[in-house]
Design an enzyme around this catalytic site. Structure first.
Site, PDB file in Angstrom:
ATOM      1  N   ASP A 295      41.469  58.566  39.755  1.00 18.74           N
ATOM      2  CA  ASP A 295      40.352  58.918  39.320  1.00 18.74           C
ATOM      3  C   ASP A 295      39.419  59.209  38.789  1.00 18.74           C
ATOM      4  O   ASP A 295      39.404  57.790  38.214  1.00 18.74           O
ATOM      5  CB  ASP A 295      41.025  60.425  39.182  1.00 18.74           C
ATOM      6  CG  ASP A 295      42.030  61.379  40.379  1.00 18.74           C
ATOM      7  OD1 ASP A 295      42.485  61.041  41.136  1.00 18.74           O
ATOM      8  OD2 ASP A 295      42.699  62.863  39.373  1.00 18.74           O
TER       9      ASP A 295
ATOM     10  N   HIS B 166      43.171  57.431  35.066  1.00 23.74           N
ATOM     11  CA  HIS B 166      41.973  57.612  35.312  1.00 23.74           C
ATOM     12  C   HIS B 166      41.385  55.433  34.449  1.00 23.74           C
ATOM     13  O   HIS B 166      41.362  55.282  34.255  1.00 23.74           O
ATOM     14  CB  HIS B 166      41.190  58.899  33.890  1.00 23.74           C
ATOM     15  CG  HIS B 166      41.928  59.784  34.529  1.00 23.74           C
ATOM     16  ND1 HIS B 166      42.515  60.554  34.624  1.00 23.74           N
ATOM     17  CD2 HIS B 166      41.159  61.084  35.494  1.00 23.74           C
ATOM     18  CE1 HIS B 166      43.155  61.697  34.737  1.00 23.74           C
ATOM     19  NE2 HIS B 166      41.583  62.518  35.851  1.00 23.74           N
TER      20      HIS B 166
END
Length: 239
Positions: A42, A193
């Site tokens: 992400d 991430h």
């Protein structure tokens, strides 16, 4: 607050954030086999880390899904295209990393559409078919707007690593140690991430270092790396 109101509020809160909740529509949060792992990222693309991850994946013949933020896709379109050209899947993580639980239907529509357009422009291809809500927050409007945008569904996770917090790579390596368990019917959708939604060039080198450790070990353990395109979107966890 009455007991009934408190209970309803609790159910709504659970439905908004629990990865396996279908209160606000179906989610995909695990794979069909303990031998299949879906690595997802992400908050990118991030020029400081994403290229290193792409090199790692090439080296270990692994594929992943990158849920990008629209504003960063517009800032670094060549990196979005490289993600796609290298055989990875690009997903929608909204345009500004908005909290969708607080968004109106029109607000959700705009967040999704602007990210869709940014990715399609960068890749010179089709817009994403999957989205992940920032923070995992959903509301009753999201499912309909995802369908309206032509996407297949909402992707959550079975393993979250808290890797957006600064930490030594060794801590993240330890967190990921449970991923290769084979005593289960299903496998993990792992959320990590590669970017920082607050600003470009976020420090996520601990993520790359942890994967440099785990990718060859997962491969040696017989795990298959899958993208969300090979994981069914027919319902929560059904892959």
């Amino acid at each position: 607050m009455s007991t009934g109101v408190a209970t309803a509020a609790g159910i709504a809160a659970w439905g908004a954030v629990a990865p396996s909740s279908e209160l606000f529509g179906p989610t995909v949060w695990r794979t069909s086999s303990s031998r299949k792992i879906a690595l997802t990222f992400d908050d990118g693309p991030n020029p400081a880390v994403t290229p290193r991850l792409l090199e790692l994946f090439d080296r270990h013949s692994a594929r992943a899904t990158f849920f990008v933020i629209g504003k960063f896709a517009r800032a670094f379109p060549e990196l979005v295209k490289e993600i796609s050209d290298r055989g990875h899947l690009v997903g929608n993580h909204t345009d500004t990393h908005a909290n969708l639980f607080l968004c109106s239907r029109a607000g959700i529509r705009e967040e999704l559409a602007r990210c869709q357009d940014a990715v399609a422009s960068a890749t010179r291809g089709e817009p994403p078919l999957w989205m992940r809500p920032p923070y995992g927050y959903r509301n009753p409007f999201l499912g309909a707007e995802v369908s309206r945008a032509g996407m297949r569904g909402v992707v959550m996770w079975s393993k979250i690593c808290w890797d957006w917090k600064p930490q030594p790579a060794e801590r993240l390596i330890a967190t990921l140690s449970s991923v290769a368990r084979t005593d289960r019917t299903h496998g993990d959708v792992v959320v990590m991430h590669d970017g920082d939604h607050r600003a470009p060039n976020g420090d996520r080198h601990h993520v790359a270092a942890a994967l440099e450790y785990w990718l060859p070990r997962w491969r040696d353990a017989g795990l298959e790396f899958v993208t969300m395109d090979t994981v069914s979107g027919t319902g929560a966890g059904r892959a």
